[in-house]
Each structure stands twice: as structure tokens, then as C-alpha cells.
Write an enzyme that holds these catalytic residues in place. Structure first.
Site, PDB file in Angstrom:
ATOM      1  N   LEU A  14       0.855  -1.063  -0.193  1.00 16.85           N
ATOM      2  CA  LEU A  14       0.151   0.483  -0.146  1.00 16.85           C
ATOM      3  C   LEU A  14       0.836   1.249  -0.033  1.00 16.85           C
ATOM      4  CD1 LEU A  14      -2.989  -0.798   2.362  1.00 16.85           C
ATOM      5  CD2 LEU A  14      -3.124  -0.391   0.161  1.00 16.85           C
ATOM      6  N   ALA A  58      -3.468  -4.035  -4.182  1.00 13.93           N
ATOM      7  CA  ALA A  58      -2.036  -4.298  -4.176  1.00 13.93           C
ATOM      8  C   ALA A  58      -0.857  -5.648  -3.436  1.00 13.93           C
ATOM      9  CB  ALA A  58      -1.550  -2.856  -4.415  1.00 13.93           C
ATOM     10  N   LYS A  71     -13.801  -3.291   6.872  1.00 14.48           N
ATOM     11  CA  LYS A  71     -13.353  -3.926   5.928  1.00 14.48           C
ATOM     12  C   LYS A  71     -12.956  -5.165   6.910  1.00 14.48           C
ATOM     13  CE  LYS A  71      -9.738  -4.016   3.848  1.00 14.48           C
ATOM     14  NZ  LYS A  71      -7.990  -2.489   3.867  1.00 14.48           N
TER      15      LYS A  71
END
Length: 299
Positions: free
Chosen positions: A15, A130, A186
Site C-alpha cells: 500500500l 496491491a 473492512k
């Protein structure tokens, strides 16, 4: 046109590299890792294109030796278990009122940061996917949404300003006055994805196959009631839809916990699963799926 501020990103993992590669095009930025590097950062875009991006990559020690503009904001992109140590080191190099933006997984480090840091602490929940590639690369494996706010909704202007710069860099970002709810959402996503892909060393999209699909659904079935028992509002389309949409959007991604296992690093098992088990204990509920998941997940 706004004057571009100076931001620091502390942590040069997936990140950190992703945010660095994108944000350096719109503001003054330093990506702070364990060692400096003068070469470009190789950014693999979701469309498949590869770009060499000039990102100022340095260390805190190197920054201390040179005169640089003090940061208007520091993005914390370290692992949850390493964040407090990193912030202690950071404190010697910035004004104590410098705002922080936490990208950490779970929901345990954020309240602690808000208590120990004198300046504003913003929290982000992002579904951007990512993973690192080599010493200088980052693969943007899936585009998502980033939500920013603070626990007590004390800094809305600062949060909206941060959102502005993320959007300028091409992210899809929004201010959220209920960021705590978003962080719990999340955490549910991470708990349903990360431990399984780390244990079985698969990409996110493979969770759609059997027997993993049943495992994911069992985890979600246990997480939803626990969080709702804490007053967390379920997502409009339900917990299952929330998780499976993220799995689909990040199908090619190597989740952060899998990256840790492959690199021989400690995982964020405690940050992701620990809060859920603590809730189960507090509610005096059995959570056999989560307990088994915790014990089977690499630490």
C-alpha cells in the site's frame, strides 16, 4: 488550484508503494522505508500498463540529515504490529501536531493512536488491492474505494482535504463521518479473506472455488451476528455480498497476509482475528469457526 502539500508515507510495502506511485504525481511526497533508493518505482497499472514513476524514496534517518519541508500529513502504511514502534521513531522527526492517516488493518491500533498522538489521527478503510513485486515494484491488482474519517468525527475538514488529494491522484475516495463502522466492515472482509489465502497460498479469486467458498461463507455467518451485537450496522446488501464483491474486485490480488507468509514475515493474524474473538468472549458467544481459523492461520 490548491497549493500542493508535502506528505510523507511511512512504510514501503504494497500500500505504501501504491499510494506513493499515485500521489507523487499530484503532491510533494517522500516514501519512507528501511533503505533509500534513487531508482524509479515500477508501477503495474490495473490495465496492464507498466510505468516507471519517480518517487522520492528515503529513510527517516536520511530525512533528518537534510532540510526538507515538514509534512502536512504522514500516511502510516506499516503493518499493524509495527505501527507503534514506527510512530515512536517518527515522533522525533515531525511536529507533534502533524496529522496522521492510518491505513492499518483491523480495529485495535487506530484507537490507541488517537490516544497517544497529540495531533489529529485520521483512519482509512480501503479496498484497493496491491502487492509488491521485487525491490522496486508494485502491482495494482484491483481498484477499489477509500473512505477517510476520524473516530470522533473531530477533523472533517482535514479528512475532506485528504480525500481531495487522493481523488486528484486517481483514487476513488470519500469522507465518512462513520468511519468506525466502515473499519469494522473492512475487518470483516479481511477476516474472511486473509487467513484462508495465507494458509492455502492462493489468490483472492480462488476463494470462489470449492472447498474455499464454503469456508468463506461459514466465516461470514459467524462474523455478521458478532459485529451486529456490538452495534455495527450491516452493509445495505448484507455481509455476504460485501465480502464476495471485494473478492471479485481483487480476484488477482495476493492479499497482505499471503504476501507476509511468502516473504517469511509475521502476519497480522492478531490485528484481524483478535478483535473478533475478543467480541465473542465479551458477548459470551461461541465462535468455533473463528477460533479454528485463528489457530490454523500462520502467525
Amino acid at each position: 488550484m490548491r497549493t500542493s502539500p508535502t506528505w510523507w508515507i511511512l512504510g514501503a510495502g504494497a500500500l505504501g508503494r501504491l499510494f506513493g506511485a499515485r500521489l507523487t504525481t499530484t503532491l510533494s511526497l517522500h516514501l519512507i522505508g528501511r533503505r533509500p533508493d534513487d531508482g524509479p518505482l515500477r508501477y503495474h497499472a490495473p490495465c496492464g500498463e507498466i510505468h516507471d514513476v519517480d518517487v522520492a524514496r528515503t529513510t527517516l534517518a536520511t530525512l533528518a540529515l537534510h532540510t526538507h519541508a515538514r509534512p502536512a500529513l504522514v500516511v502510516l502504511a506499516t503493518k499493524s504490529y509495527a505501527t507503534l514502534t514506527a510512530v515512536e521513531e517518527l515522533a522525533g522527526h515531525v511536529d507533534p501536531q502533524t496529522p496522521l492517516l492510518s491505513l492499518q488493518n483491523g480495529f485495535s491500533i487506530q484507537p490507541r493512536l488517537a490516544k497517544i498522538w497529540a495531533g489529529p489521527v485520521l483512519c482509512a478503510s480501503t479496498t484497493e488491492g496491491a502487492y509488491v513485486e521485487g525491490e522496486t515494484g508494485v502491482v495494482h491488482a484491483g481498484t477499489g474505494t477509500t473512505w477517510i474519517g476520524d473516530i470522533d468525527n473531530t477533523w472533517p475538514i482535514l479528512a475532506r482535504d485528504s480525500v481531495y488529494w487522493l481523488n486528484q491522484a486517481g483514487f476513488s475516495a470519500y469522507h465518512d463521518v462513520a468511519i468506525v463502522q466502515r473499519l469494522w466492515h473492512k475487518l470483516a472482509i479481511n477476516a474472511a479473506i486473509n487467513p484462508l489465502v495465507a494458509r492455502y497460498r492462493i489468490r483472492n479469486g480462488q476463494l470462489r472455488d470449492q472447498p474455499f467458498r464454503r469456508m468463506v461463507d461459514s466465516i461470514i455467518n459467524e462474523i455478521g451476528p458478532l459485529l451486529e451485537g456490538e452495534g455495527v450496522v450491516p452493509p445495505p446488501a448484507g455481509w455476504h455480498t460485501l465480502v464476495w464483491e471485494v473478492i471479485g474486485a481483487t480476484a488477482n490480488n495476493r492479499a497482505s497476509m499471503l504476501q507476509d507468509v511468502l516473504a517469511g514475515r509475521p502476519t497480522e493474524r492478531e490485528a484481524i482475528l483478535g478483535p473478533l474473538l475478543a467480541i465473542a468472549k465479551r458477548q459470551r458467544c461461541t465462535a468455533p469457526t473463528l477460533e479454528t481459523l485463528y489457530h490454523d492461520t500462520p502467525s
